[in-house]
Write an enzyme that holds these catalytic residues in place. Structure first.
Site, PDB file in Angstrom:
ATOM      1  CG  ASN A  10      -1.864   1.102   1.318  1.00  0.00           C
ATOM      2  OD1 ASN A  10      -1.501   2.233   1.009  1.00  0.00           O
ATOM      3  ND2 ASN A  10      -3.080   0.824   1.737  1.00  0.00           N
ATOM      4  CG  ASP A  69      -4.524  -6.469   9.109  1.00  0.00           C
ATOM      5  OD1 ASP A  69      -4.449  -6.127   7.922  1.00  0.00           O
ATOM      6  OD2 ASP A  69      -5.483  -7.122   9.550  1.00  0.00           O
ATOM      7  CE1 TYR A 151     -14.932   1.686   5.097  1.00  0.00           C
ATOM      8  CE2 TYR A 151     -12.704   0.877   5.458  1.00  0.00           C
ATOM      9  CZ  TYR A 151     -14.016   0.652   5.078  1.00  0.00           C
ATOM     10  OH  TYR A 151     -14.406  -0.607   4.671  1.00  0.00           O
TER      11      TYR A 151
HETATM   12  P1  IMP Z   1      -5.109  -3.064   5.910  1.00  0.00           P
HETATM   13  O1  IMP Z   1      -5.582  -4.473   5.916  1.00  0.00           O
HETATM   14  O2  IMP Z   1      -4.251  -2.741   7.065  1.00  0.00           O
HETATM   15  O3  IMP Z   1      -4.500  -2.670   4.596  1.00  0.00           O
HETATM   16  O4  IMP Z   1      -6.350  -2.103   6.086  1.00  0.00           O
HETATM   17  C1  IMP Z   1      -7.632  -2.534   5.745  1.00  0.00           C
HETATM   18  C2  IMP Z   1      -8.467  -1.407   5.208  1.00  0.00           C
HETATM   19  O5  IMP Z   1      -8.684  -0.458   6.249  1.00  0.00           O
HETATM   20  C3  IMP Z   1      -7.871  -0.618   4.057  1.00  0.00           C
HETATM   21  O6  IMP Z   1      -8.186  -1.189   2.826  1.00  0.00           O
HETATM   22  C4  IMP Z   1      -8.546   0.727   4.202  1.00  0.00           C
HETATM   23  O7  IMP Z   1      -9.815   0.706   3.610  1.00  0.00           O
HETATM   24  C5  IMP Z   1      -8.736   0.834   5.698  1.00  0.00           C
HETATM   25  N1  IMP Z   1      -7.662   1.658   6.294  1.00  0.00           N
HETATM   26  C6  IMP Z   1      -6.465   1.246   6.776  1.00  0.00           C
HETATM   27  N2  IMP Z   1      -5.770   2.288   7.258  1.00  0.00           N
HETATM   28  C7  IMP Z   1      -6.559   3.384   7.057  1.00  0.00           C
HETATM   29  C8  IMP Z   1      -6.384   4.766   7.331  1.00  0.00           C
HETATM   30  O8  IMP Z   1      -5.364   5.245   7.843  1.00  0.00           O
HETATM   31  N3  IMP Z   1      -7.412   5.565   6.981  1.00  0.00           N
HETATM   32  C9  IMP Z   1      -8.548   5.105   6.410  1.00  0.00           C
HETATM   33  N4  IMP Z   1      -8.743   3.839   6.129  1.00  0.00           N
HETATM   34  C10 IMP Z   1      -7.760   2.973   6.443  1.00  0.00           C
END
Ligand code: IMP
Length: 195
Positions: A10, A69, A151
């Site tokens: 990401n 995560d 979000y």
């Molecule tokens: P991940 O599995 O850690 O990549 O996060 C899961 C999902 O949470 C991502 O696809 C985003 O939609 C959301 N997310 C993670 N970090 C953030 C943030 O800092 N702001 C807003 N949405 C986030």
């Protein structure tokens, strides 16, 4: 300078992390390692997923690394989307589709409290350490702001009058779930004289 791999694809997270850690650590991305696949993420909790991702990279490359995560927990939805935040509106859902579904689910709901949680798994010198950061807030009724990702346009942190997407990345990093988890990671790394 200590080298650390950040096990993420990401680019938003990577640039946030480089901004926070960049002065003391050389952060290598998966792209820097030539790794372009998706890392498996099949756990039922944020902790399991973070750990699965850091172990995967550690086993492939033998390099010290960390993975995070993140999930958004919405109280009136029983903690959803939580660990499924990335795929809330379906397997390959866009950020926009996920936000759309969340706003639809909360339409007319006055109880809008929520929190972001981040868990980091650090694998260093063969040992694993965990760090957690969270931020409380509410889900707005509509999107506000153009910055950030995920979000961010609908998350209004407690004590502020701007959503994460209206804030500068600097300001978001100071109060965000990930910023707080990373602050613990940094202080651990500095205390343990890994740097
Ligand atoms: P991940 O599995 O850690 O990549 O996060 C899961 C999902 O949470 C991502 O696809 C985003 O939609 C959301 N997310 C993670 N970090 C953030 C943030 O800092 N702001 C807003 N949405 C986030």
């Amino acid at each position: 300078m200590k080298k650390l791999v950040f096990a993420t694809n990401n680019r938003h997270k990577l640039s946030e992390l480089k901004q926070i850690l960049g002065e003391n650590f050389q952060i290598l991305s998966l792209k820097d390692l030539g790794f372009r696949e998706e890392i498996p993420e099949t756990g039922d909790t944020l902790k399991e997923n973070a750990s699965q991702k850091s172990h995967f990279i550690y086993e492939c490359y033998g390099l010290d690394c960390f993975a995070d995560d993140t999930g958004l927990e919405v109280d009136s939805l029983g903690g959803a989307p939580g660990v499924y935040s990335a795929r809330y509106a379906g397997e390959n859902a866009t950020y926009d589709e996920n936000v759309e579904k969340l706003l639809r689910k909360l339409k007319g709901d006055r109880r809008r409290t929520a929190r972001f949680k981040t868990v980091i798994s650090l694998l260093i010198d063969g040992k694993e350490y965990f760090f957690e950061g969270r931020v409380e807030g509410v889900i707005t009724e509509s999107r506000k702001g153009k910055d950030g990702f995920g979000y961010d346009p609908v998350f209004l942190p407690d004590g502020f009058d701007e959503t994460f997407a209206e804030m500068s990345s600097n300001k978001k990093n100071q109060i965000s779930h990930r910023g707080r988890a990373v602050a613990q990671l940094v202080s651990f790394l500095n205390d343990e004289k890994f740097a």
